[in-house]
Motif scaffolding. Structure first.
Motif, PDB file in Angstrom:
ATOM      1  N   THR A   3      -3.719 -17.951  -0.488  1.00 10.06           N
ATOM      2  CA  THR A   3      -2.387 -17.372  -0.688  1.00 10.06           C
ATOM      3  C   THR A   3      -1.961 -16.571   0.536  1.00 10.06           C
ATOM      4  N   GLN A   4      -2.894 -15.764   1.081  1.00 10.05           N
ATOM      5  CA  GLN A   4      -2.580 -14.989   2.285  1.00 10.05           C
ATOM      6  C   GLN A   4      -2.240 -15.908   3.459  1.00 10.05           C
ATOM      7  N   GLN A   5      -2.997 -17.008   3.587  1.00  8.97           N
ATOM      8  CA  GLN A   5      -2.721 -17.958   4.665  1.00  8.97           C
ATOM      9  C   GLN A   5      -1.334 -18.582   4.500  1.00  8.97           C
ATOM     10  N   ARG A   6      -0.991 -18.906   3.232  1.00  8.53           N
ATOM     11  CA  ARG A   6       0.328 -19.503   2.981  1.00  8.53           C
ATOM     12  C   ARG A   6       1.442 -18.505   3.310  1.00  8.53           C
ATOM     13  N   ILE A   7       1.240 -17.236   2.950  1.00  7.07           N
ATOM     14  CA  ILE A   7       2.238 -16.215   3.260  1.00  7.07           C
ATOM     15  C   ILE A   7       2.434 -16.104   4.777  1.00  7.07           C
ATOM     16  N   LYS A   8       1.328 -16.104   5.503  1.00  6.62           N
ATOM     17  CA  LYS A   8       1.401 -16.018   6.966  1.00  6.62           C
ATOM     18  C   LYS A   8       2.122 -17.237   7.540  1.00  6.62           C
ATOM     19  N   VAL A  56       7.720 -16.256  -0.582  1.00  7.22           N
ATOM     20  CA  VAL A  56       6.841 -15.188  -0.100  1.00  7.22           C
ATOM     21  C   VAL A  56       6.775 -14.051  -1.110  1.00  7.22           C
ATOM     22  N   LYS A  57       7.942 -13.668  -1.635  1.00  5.92           N
ATOM     23  CA  LYS A  57       7.974 -12.576  -2.609  1.00  5.92           C
ATOM     24  C   LYS A  57       7.162 -12.923  -3.851  1.00  5.92           C
ATOM     25  N   SER A  58       7.304 -14.161  -4.320  1.00 11.20           N
ATOM     26  CA  SER A  58       6.571 -14.593  -5.502  1.00 11.20           C
ATOM     27  C   SER A  58       5.063 -14.569  -5.252  1.00 11.20           C
ATOM     28  N   LEU A  98      -0.284 -12.011  -5.656  1.00 11.35           N
ATOM     29  CA  LEU A  98      -1.469 -11.506  -4.963  1.00 11.35           C
ATOM     30  C   LEU A  98      -1.745 -10.063  -5.355  1.00 11.35           C
ATOM     31  N   LYS A  99      -0.692  -9.267  -5.420  1.00  7.85           N
ATOM     32  CA  LYS A  99      -0.862  -7.857  -5.818  1.00  7.85           C
ATOM     33  C   LYS A  99      -1.382  -7.753  -7.244  1.00  7.85           C
ATOM     34  N   ALA A 100      -0.814  -8.570  -8.138  1.00  2.00           N
ATOM     35  CA  ALA A 100      -1.250  -8.542  -9.535  1.00  2.00           C
ATOM     36  C   ALA A 100      -2.710  -8.964  -9.661  1.00  2.00           C
ATOM     37  N   PHE A 101      -3.095 -10.010  -8.914  1.00  2.00           N
ATOM     38  CA  PHE A 101      -4.476 -10.483  -8.932  1.00  2.00           C
ATOM     39  C   PHE A 101      -5.436  -9.385  -8.468  1.00  2.00           C
ATOM     40  N   ARG A 102      -5.092  -8.724  -7.336  1.00  2.00           N
ATOM     41  CA  ARG A 102      -5.957  -7.669  -6.796  1.00  2.00           C
ATOM     42  C   ARG A 102      -6.041  -6.467  -7.739  1.00  2.00           C
ATOM     43  N   LYS A 103      -4.895  -6.139  -8.339  1.00  2.00           N
ATOM     44  CA  LYS A 103      -4.866  -5.004  -9.265  1.00  2.00           C
ATOM     45  C   LYS A 103      -5.774  -5.264 -10.461  1.00  2.00           C
ATOM     46  N   MET A 106       0.843  -1.195   0.000  1.00  2.00           N
ATOM     47  CA  MET A 106       0.000   0.000   0.000  1.00  2.00           C
ATOM     48  C   MET A 106       0.873   1.237   0.000  1.00  2.00           C
ATOM     49  N   LYS A 107       0.611   2.155  -0.889  1.00  2.00           N
ATOM     50  CA  LYS A 107       1.478   3.312  -1.031  1.00  2.00           C
ATOM     51  C   LYS A 107       1.417   4.230   0.170  1.00  2.00           C
ATOM     52  N   ASN A 108       0.247   4.419   0.716  1.00  2.00           N
ATOM     53  CA  ASN A 108       0.127   5.326   1.859  1.00  2.00           C
ATOM     54  C   ASN A 108      -0.583   4.631   3.008  1.00  2.00           C
ATOM     55  N   PRO A 109       0.171   4.056   3.956  1.00  2.00           N
ATOM     56  CA  PRO A 109      -0.449   3.331   5.073  1.00  2.00           C
ATOM     57  C   PRO A 109      -1.291   4.228   5.957  1.00  2.00           C
ATOM     58  N   PHE A 110      -1.064   5.517   5.892  1.00  2.00           N
ATOM     59  CA  PHE A 110      -1.800   6.426   6.779  1.00  2.00           C
ATOM     60  C   PHE A 110      -3.238   6.630   6.310  1.00  2.00           C
ATOM     61  N   LEU A 111      -3.482   6.458   4.989  1.00  2.00           N
ATOM     62  CA  LEU A 111      -4.860   6.464   4.514  1.00  2.00           C
ATOM     63  C   LEU A 111      -5.598   5.260   5.084  1.00  2.00           C
ATOM     64  N   TYR A 112      -4.847   4.151   5.185  1.00  2.00           N
ATOM     65  CA  TYR A 112      -5.417   2.948   5.770  1.00  2.00           C
ATOM     66  C   TYR A 112      -5.800   3.185   7.222  1.00  2.00           C
TER      67      TYR A 112
END
Length: 845
Positions: A475-480, A441-443, A448-453, A1-7
């Protein structure tokens, strides 16, 4: 996320109705905010979250209280007192890499802990409204000098009192005079048995032996003469220094490890501990004691022994808690200097000088420039603790940063740095596994980012096959799962590395301490405490409010520590003698004449007996010649010290807090006195001084990862010799309100909580001492029956004989226990444990 403060702003929507209200800040809370929180905000947050700089990313500003209370667009960033509900804490912990603050790096462990502590304290914040640009100091030094504690002590005419026969010392005149003004009448004196128990604990921290009690109670001389003999005997005891040395160690934040982020041991700190004990036993004059701790390395010496002693004394400056993980070498140095300014100001002058690091002192007339004037003195000093910051090699004890004591010379030992041992095959294999997992994890993250985009794009739509083949939740569970696995592997590597480097701690005739730096320099003001925001350079000096306008003459080729010490120990100095007199009074009466013993400033309490305080301060520097033993002798020989602790309804109605000392305060024994008393009663206490410290037995590496402190169980010396490892203080001491070893503590907390009662009932140490006491009494051939053994237990534990009803009740208890099948030793041990758990054992009346 580019700006975590918006989050953050979106997350705060659900908290919009919460009333984020900070607690009313206390003096301690403000001091913590100014020392640990404001500089952190200034360094890491103001660039993006400061109204004065026009930056409010995510709608959040942190340079005012209102800023974090309002939070982002819809709610507060901090929920006072609630760490887990504070978005700010969630962001800085960076558990979610997509929600991290600051976005490009992570705060140090100590910085995160400081922010958590601040929130848990209720987020005290003295700032109100939107901040403005720093204005010129409005402190009026001349006006500030009119405050009572910033003026030299004044002599006064001794008060005239009605009952002159009651007076043993001029102290009593001041006490009686104040009582008479409120129509108070002092209660009757304590009986002899109570008095000898009180004075023995006060002077040496041990219970009197049965023979000492009998000698005092049966002495045909007057109580005053008998007390004088007892006091002289106690002051001459080697145990005097162990008792009063421990009081001093509280004040100077004595600890035997670094603490904080990298808790490495201080294997030579014990030499400073022994120096303190010996100084009190030898009645070293207090002005000399102060001077040696600040500048012992700059004093002349008559022989090698004195030279070593004076250099060990400067360990006072070296044993503060440090953040060895701090990468910024200059910030690390300024943090060490801040600790030295704080302990010097509070220990010797009860002045919170450290509160002026980021701005002018909020209460006292100490401008920021005065803080950095003192900083220049310590900036011109090399602190030799054995460690440096992470960038400087702070992960290993280094001989080059210790003092070598030998041949009347103090030099650093020139040794080549020890090369770290090579990683084992197992470590290399685990590192390879971690690299593979991180690559996965990087892969997955990229996918995941590409899918969401693509899913969020209006131009690009996911095909049914893509949606079927890629599951973002899995995928998120596997990353965790991978991240947790990486953490476990890294921990294994850490343990292997620690075992590999667990060679014994270096030994030798080494010590912690200080010496003058090669470069004697001034210090620049750091605006708002930000190490990178430099202001004007300030000449070295001392707080202006404590001078007559003339600064001490500091030499160009020396740090100025010696001149600082000599200025501080001038008899005319307004604080040094008053503060020490007040500390002694506090330990003998339970409260100081100034109750805030570490704060004689505007936010501290005013003295209950100002003329008495000045009278004693002038005697201390005058005919007592700075002698601590003479000061203690004078106070305990006063009639006021001899009073009983019984209640008086009329006096209580007028003075419920006993501020005017119409009776003795009932005082709980400190943790060390309790432990020592149990062992003394049991006959298991080794009264010889311990040699060195158990910390020397630790292997190199962080405490907790190098074998810990398991060998405490067999330690039978006095508690002053227990290892005081930060974060690993012995349990007995922790339970009974031991002083925090990273802070200046002149007055310990006294709590009464359930854990203390449970400890006295269930702890193995207490049970063992009860068993040993039972064995001691049952095997004593002089005690012919149960009644005599019960009476013997009372005399050992309470310093008195039991009443008829007490004798009858415990005899009945023991008879029934034995009748029901308990062995006599077991039954008697239970009886002893009941005595240990009683209030009478834990308190001095």
């Amino acid at each position: 996320m580019k700006n975590p403060f918006l989050y953050i702003a979106f997350l705060l929507v659900g908290l919009g109705a919460y009333n984020a209200k900070a607690v009313e800040p206390t003096t301690e809370g403000i001091a913590f905010f100014e020392k640990s929180v404001r500089p952190l905000f200034a360094k890491h947050c103001y660039k993006c979250h400061s109204s004065s700089k026009g930056e409010d990313k995510g709608g959040l500003v942190l340079d005012s209280q209102a800023g974090w209370m309002d939070g982002g667009d819809s709610g507060p960033a901090v929920i006072p007192g609630k760490i887990t509900e504070s978005i700010l804490i969630e962001a800085i912990e960076q558990k979610d890499p997509d929600f991290a603050m600051p976005p490009k790096y992570k705060l140090s462990s100590s910085e995160i802990e400081n922010l958590k502590k601040w929130v848990s304290m209720g987020a005290p914040d003295p700032r109100d409204g939107t901040p403005v640009k720093p204005a010129p100091s409005k402190i009026n030094i001349a006006e500030g000098r009119k405050f009572w504690s910033f003026q030299p002590a004044r002599s006064s005419t001794l008060p005239n009192v009605k009952d002159k026969n009651w007076v043993n010392d001029p102290i009593d005149r001041y006490i009686l005079d104040k009582q008479a003004s409120k129509k108070l009448v002092p209660v009757a004196d304590a009986d002899r048995a109570t008095l000898i128990r009180r004075v023995t604990y006060d002077v040496v921290g041990l219970p009197p032996t049965p023979q000492e009690i009998r000698d005092f109670v049966n002495d045909p001389a007057t109580v005053q003469v008998a007390l004088e003999k007892a006091v002289n005997r106690l002051l001459d005891s080697k145990h005097f220094g162990e008792r009063w040395g421990r009081h001093w160690l509280d004040i100077v934040r004595y600890g035997e490890s670094v603490g904080r982020t990298r808790n490495y041991p201080f294997p030579f700190a014990w030499k400073y501990r022994d120096y303190v004990i010996d100084s009190f036993n030898n009645d070293k004059r207090y002005n000399q004691f102060v001077t040696e701790q600040l500048a012992g390395d700059l004093l002349e010496s008559k022989d090698n022994s004195q030279s070593d002693e004076q250099h060990v004394a400067t360990g006072f400056l070296a044993m503060g808690s440090m953040d060895l993980n701090e990468r910024d070498k200059e910030k690390f140095q300024l943090d060490v200097i801040d600790d030295q300014i704080d302990v010097t100001g509070r220990a010797f002058m009860a002045l919170t000088t450290g509160c002026a690091r980021c701005h002018d002192h909020k209460f006292d007339p100490i401008p920021t420039t005065d803080y950095y004037a003192m900083a220049g003195i310590f900036k011109s000093t090399n602190t030799l603790s054995g460690y440096e910051n992470r960038q400087g090699g702070g992960n290993k004890l280094n001989r080059n940063t210790l003092i070598s004591l030998s041949n009347n010379r103090v030099t650093t030992v020139a040794t080549k740095p020890v090369k770290p041992s090579q990683p084992s095959a197992r470590e290399i294999k685990l590192q390879g596994q971690i690299a593979k997992l991180k690559k996965e994890v990087k892969s997955l993250t990229d996918k995941l980012k590409a899918f969401r985009k693509k899913a969020a794009s209006k131009q690009m739509k996911l095909s049914a096959n893509e949606q079927k083949q890629f599951n973002p939740q899995r995928t998120q569970q596997r990353i965790k799962q991978i991240r947790n696995q990486v953490k476990r592997l890294e921990k294994q590597i850490g343990n292997l590395s620690n075992n590999r480097n667990n060679e014994p701690i270096i030994s030798g005739n080494l010590a912690m301490g200080a010496r003058d730096a090669q470069n004697i320099s001034k210090c620049k003001v750091r605006i708002r405490g930000d190490v990178d925001n430099r202001g004007a350079e300030v000449p070295r000096g001392v707080p202006q409010v404590l001078t007559d306008g003339t600064q001490p003459d500091l030499p160009a080729k020396s740090s100025g520590r010696l001149e600082l010490a000599l200025w501080m120990t001038e008899p005319s100095h307004p604080l040094t003698s008053r503060v020490m007199v007040n500390r002694v009074w506090h330990h003998l009466f339970g409260n100081g004449i100034v109750r805030t013993v570490d704060n004689f400033g505007y936010s501290g309490e005013r003295p209950s007996h100002p003329k008495l305080l000045d009278h004693l301060a002038l005697r201390f520097t005058g005919d007592m010649n700075w002698s601590i033993k003479n000061l203690i002798r004078t106070i305990v020989m006063s009639h006021s010290y001899r009073l009983g602790s019984q209640h008086n309804e009329n006096n209580y109605a007028v003075d419920p807090d006993n501020t005017l000392l119409w009776r003795a305060n009932v005082r709980r024994l400190e943790a060390e006195a309790l432990r020592d008393a149990m062992m003394s009663v049991a006959g298991t206490l080794n009264l010889d001084p311990a040699k060195g410290s158990l910390v020397q037995n630790l292997k190199a590496g962080e405490v907790g990862k190098n074998g810990g402190m398991q060998f405490l169980k067999s330690f039978n010396h006095r508690s002053v010799y227990l290892p005081i490892v930060r974060n690993y203080v012995p349990e007995f001491l922790q339970i009974f309100d031991f002083a925090e070893p990273s802070s200046v503590i002149g007055r310990r907390d006294v709590t009464t909580v359930s854990t203390q009662a449970l400890f006295l009932l269930n702890d193995r140490f207490v049970i063992d001492q009860s068993n040993a006491t039972a064995k001691r009494l049952l095997s004593d051939e002089r005690l012919e029956n149960q009644e005599e053994r019960i009476a013997g237990a009372y005399l050992l534990a309470f310093g008195r004989t039991p009443s008829g009803s007490e004798l009858s009740e415990f005899r009945k208890f023991l008879d029934e226990a034995i009748k029901n099948g308990q062995a006599p030793e077991v039954a008697f041990s239970g009886f002893i444990q009941a005595l240990f758990a009683s209030a009478e054992f834990r308190y001095a009346l």
